[in-house]
Design a protein around this motif. Sequence first.
Motif, PDB file in Angstrom:
ATOM      1  N   MET A   1       1.629 -18.457  10.541  1.00 49.13           N
ATOM      2  CA  MET A   1       1.423 -17.281  10.749  1.00 49.13           C
ATOM      3  C   MET A   1      -0.232 -17.479  10.385  1.00 49.13           C
ATOM      4  SD  MET A   1       2.041 -13.644   9.847  1.00 49.13           S
ATOM      5  CE  MET A   1       3.646 -13.184  10.076  1.00 49.13           C
ATOM      6  N   ARG A   2      -0.984 -17.144  11.453  1.00 51.99           N
ATOM      7  CA  ARG A   2      -2.174 -17.964  10.884  1.00 51.99           C
ATOM      8  C   ARG A   2      -2.742 -16.099  10.212  1.00 51.99           C
ATOM      9  NH1 ARG A   2      -4.544 -18.387  16.925  1.00 51.99           N
ATOM     10  NH2 ARG A   2      -6.156 -17.361  15.479  1.00 51.99           N
ATOM     11  N   ARG A   3      -3.841 -16.858   9.459  1.00 44.93           N
ATOM     12  CA  ARG A   3      -4.550 -16.178   8.846  1.00 44.93           C
ATOM     13  C   ARG A   3      -5.010 -15.285   9.213  1.00 44.93           C
ATOM     14  NH1 ARG A   3      -5.782 -19.885   4.397  1.00 44.93           N
ATOM     15  NH2 ARG A   3      -4.298 -20.856   3.928  1.00 44.93           N
ATOM     16  N   ASP A   4      -5.932 -15.289  10.204  1.00 47.18           N
ATOM     17  CA  ASP A   4      -6.933 -14.438  10.848  1.00 47.18           C
ATOM     18  C   ASP A   4      -6.394 -13.193  12.473  1.00 47.18           C
ATOM     19  OD1 ASP A   4      -5.404 -15.989  13.237  1.00 47.18           O
ATOM     20  OD2 ASP A   4      -7.753 -16.538  13.714  1.00 47.18           O
ATOM     21  N   TYR A   5      -4.843 -13.406  12.031  1.00 47.56           N
ATOM     22  CA  TYR A   5      -3.476 -11.857  11.893  1.00 47.56           C
ATOM     23  C   TYR A   5      -4.344 -10.872  11.406  1.00 47.56           C
ATOM     24  CZ  TYR A   5      -1.610 -14.916  15.823  1.00 47.56           C
ATOM     25  OH  TYR A   5      -1.093 -16.092  16.989  1.00 47.56           O
ATOM     26  N   VAL A   6      -4.069 -11.623  10.568  1.00 48.85           N
ATOM     27  CA  VAL A   6      -4.035 -10.161   9.496  1.00 48.85           C
ATOM     28  C   VAL A   6      -5.252  -9.981   8.531  1.00 48.85           C
ATOM     29  CG1 VAL A   6      -2.831  -9.789   7.041  1.00 48.85           C
ATOM     30  CG2 VAL A   6      -1.931 -11.332   8.639  1.00 48.85           C
ATOM     31  N   THR A   7      -5.535  -8.467   7.802  1.00 48.20           N
ATOM     32  CA  THR A   7      -6.655  -7.781   7.240  1.00 48.20           C
ATOM     33  C   THR A   7      -6.116  -7.673   6.096  1.00 48.20           C
ATOM     34  OG1 THR A   7      -6.283  -6.510   9.424  1.00 48.20           O
ATOM     35  CG2 THR A   7      -8.461  -7.840   9.245  1.00 48.20           C
ATOM     36  N   LEU A   8      -6.936  -7.293   5.311  1.00 49.38           N
ATOM     37  CA  LEU A   8      -6.613  -6.840   3.655  1.00 49.38           C
ATOM     38  C   LEU A   8      -7.422  -5.193   4.010  1.00 49.38           C
ATOM     39  CD1 LEU A   8      -5.237  -6.848   1.171  1.00 49.38           C
ATOM     40  CD2 LEU A   8      -6.916  -8.262   0.719  1.00 49.38           C
ATOM     41  N   ASP A   9      -6.737  -4.107   3.089  1.00 54.52           N
ATOM     42  CA  ASP A   9      -7.190  -3.230   3.232  1.00 54.52           C
ATOM     43  C   ASP A   9      -7.105  -2.282   1.790  1.00 54.52           C
ATOM     44  OD1 ASP A   9      -8.700  -1.030   2.980  1.00 54.52           O
ATOM     45  OD2 ASP A   9      -7.311   0.052   4.350  1.00 54.52           O
ATOM     46  N   LEU A  10      -7.651  -2.518   0.953  1.00 56.37           N
ATOM     47  CA  LEU A  10      -7.413  -1.909  -0.434  1.00 56.37           C
ATOM     48  C   LEU A  10      -7.484  -0.702   0.061  1.00 56.37           C
ATOM     49  CD1 LEU A  10      -9.298  -4.205  -2.869  1.00 56.37           C
ATOM     50  CD2 LEU A  10      -6.940  -3.620  -1.523  1.00 56.37           C
ATOM     51  N   ARG A  11      -6.684   0.690  -0.680  1.00 52.82           N
ATOM     52  CA  ARG A  11      -6.423   1.566  -1.298  1.00 52.82           C
ATOM     53  C   ARG A  11      -6.398   2.208  -2.502  1.00 52.82           C
ATOM     54  NH1 ARG A  11      -2.870   2.561   4.277  1.00 52.82           N
ATOM     55  NH2 ARG A  11      -4.646   1.691   6.389  1.00 52.82           N
ATOM     56  N   HIS A  12      -7.189   3.670  -2.383  1.00 53.27           N
ATOM     57  CA  HIS A  12      -6.306   4.339  -3.961  1.00 53.27           C
ATOM     58  C   HIS A  12      -7.118   2.950  -5.547  1.00 53.27           C
ATOM     59  CE1 HIS A  12      -4.225   7.046  -1.277  1.00 53.27           C
ATOM     60  NE2 HIS A  12      -3.526   5.669  -0.418  1.00 53.27           N
ATOM     61  N   VAL A  13      -7.795   2.592  -5.273  1.00 50.50           N
ATOM     62  CA  VAL A  13      -7.798   2.127  -5.782  1.00 50.50           C
ATOM     63  C   VAL A  13      -9.043   2.079  -7.551  1.00 50.50           C
ATOM     64  CG1 VAL A  13      -7.386  -0.963  -5.014  1.00 50.50           C
ATOM     65  CG2 VAL A  13     -10.241   1.050  -4.471  1.00 50.50           C
ATOM     66  N   ASP A  14      -9.194   3.587  -7.220  1.00 52.54           N
ATOM     67  CA  ASP A  14      -9.956   4.106  -8.560  1.00 52.54           C
ATOM     68  C   ASP A  14      -9.227   4.120  -9.457  1.00 52.54           C
ATOM     69  OD1 ASP A  14      -8.399   6.081  -7.173  1.00 52.54           O
ATOM     70  OD2 ASP A  14      -9.312   7.547  -7.326  1.00 52.54           O
ATOM     71  N   ARG A  15      -9.996   4.739 -10.450  1.00 50.26           N
ATOM     72  CA  ARG A  15      -8.734   4.335 -11.701  1.00 50.26           C
ATOM     73  C   ARG A  15      -8.509   5.834 -12.679  1.00 50.26           C
ATOM     74  NH1 ARG A  15      -8.569  -0.320 -14.548  1.00 50.26           N
ATOM     75  NH2 ARG A  15      -7.886   0.683 -16.568  1.00 50.26           N
ATOM     76  N   ASP A  16      -9.027   6.547 -11.873  1.00 49.21           N
ATOM     77  CA  ASP A  16      -9.161   7.861 -11.786  1.00 49.21           C
ATOM     78  C   ASP A  16      -8.090   8.676 -11.112  1.00 49.21           C
ATOM     79  OD1 ASP A  16     -10.481   7.993 -14.130  1.00 49.21           O
ATOM     80  OD2 ASP A  16     -12.195   8.419 -12.853  1.00 49.21           O
ATOM     81  N   GLY A  17      -7.337   7.406 -10.476  1.00 48.40           N
ATOM     82  CA  GLY A  17      -6.113   8.107  -8.818  1.00 48.40           C
ATOM     83  C   GLY A  17      -5.096   8.581  -9.259  1.00 48.40           C
ATOM     84  N   ASP A  18      -4.316   9.426  -8.276  1.00 44.12           N
ATOM     85  CA  ASP A  18      -3.217   9.525  -9.274  1.00 44.12           C
ATOM     86  C   ASP A  18      -1.971   9.222  -7.778  1.00 44.12           C
ATOM     87  OD1 ASP A  18      -3.261  11.111  -6.746  1.00 44.12           O
ATOM     88  OD2 ASP A  18      -2.609  13.100  -7.251  1.00 44.12           O
ATOM     89  N   PRO A  21      -2.553   2.037  -6.129  1.00 42.51           N
ATOM     90  CA  PRO A  21      -3.310   1.304  -5.985  1.00 42.51           C
ATOM     91  C   PRO A  21      -2.207   0.708  -5.080  1.00 42.51           C
ATOM     92  CG  PRO A  21      -3.569   0.525  -7.849  1.00 42.51           C
ATOM     93  CD  PRO A  21      -2.077   1.833  -7.936  1.00 42.51           C
ATOM     94  N   THR A  22      -3.620   0.177  -3.814  1.00 36.53           N
ATOM     95  CA  THR A  22      -2.148  -0.055  -2.132  1.00 36.53           C
ATOM     96  C   THR A  22      -3.256  -1.588  -1.141  1.00 36.53           C
ATOM     97  OG1 THR A  22      -1.006   1.420  -2.270  1.00 36.53           O
ATOM     98  CG2 THR A  22      -1.257   0.591   0.328  1.00 36.53           C
ATOM     99  N   ALA A  23      -3.214  -2.257  -1.290  1.00 34.37           N
ATOM    100  CA  ALA A  23      -2.998  -3.261  -0.152  1.00 34.37           C
ATOM    101  C   ALA A  23      -2.093  -3.481   0.558  1.00 34.37           C
ATOM    102  CB  ALA A  23      -2.809  -4.831  -1.011  1.00 34.37           C
ATOM    103  N   VAL A  24      -2.937  -3.221   1.482  1.00 33.06           N
ATOM    104  CA  VAL A  24      -2.393  -2.812   3.549  1.00 33.06           C
ATOM    105  C   VAL A  24      -2.694  -4.273   4.063  1.00 33.06           C
ATOM    106  CG1 VAL A  24      -2.619  -1.988   5.307  1.00 33.06           C
ATOM    107  CG2 VAL A  24      -3.453  -0.555   2.797  1.00 33.06           C
TER     108      VAL A  24
END
Length: 150
Positions: A1-18, A21-24
């Motif tokens: 699988m080619r890496r250029d088919y995929v992008t990384l988006d981080l969500r909920h990486v604030d340290r005070d979140g409820d 943390p998610t790597a999409v």
Amino acid sequence: MRRDYVTLDLRHVDRDGDRLPTAVLAYDGPSDLLEERLTDAGGDPLDRERVDVAFRLRTVDDDATGVFSLTNRMTGEFVVEVNADAESVRDLVDAARRDDDPDDADGCYRVAVERDGEAVASYEKRTLLVYDDEGGLLRQHSLIPSGVEL
């Protein structure tokens, strides 16, 4: 699988979140290839116990980059991998180390695989191994649960 088919988006990486943390990992390649990678030889979806998460540095400088990957624990094959900058992975690790994880969580962070904005797989994890550019484990930058020996 080619890496250029995929992008990384981080969500909920604030340290005070409820929220965890998610790597999409957003995938936009051939759907049959993704489905094949996310299932075992019998066609069953890979569960969180059969998927490992790692980050391998390629460059070690001010703009360090590497490869963030999901690996099939049983076969060692890459499931999904994406080019990523080290700072993003560091943010994910730092957020996952917070003390206030949601009580109902099975992990301290989540990896979600999406196609066309729809979740096709989601894994709550406690371990994320970070390796230097020569393959050495960087324990201080990794998430390793207590009691786990490597």
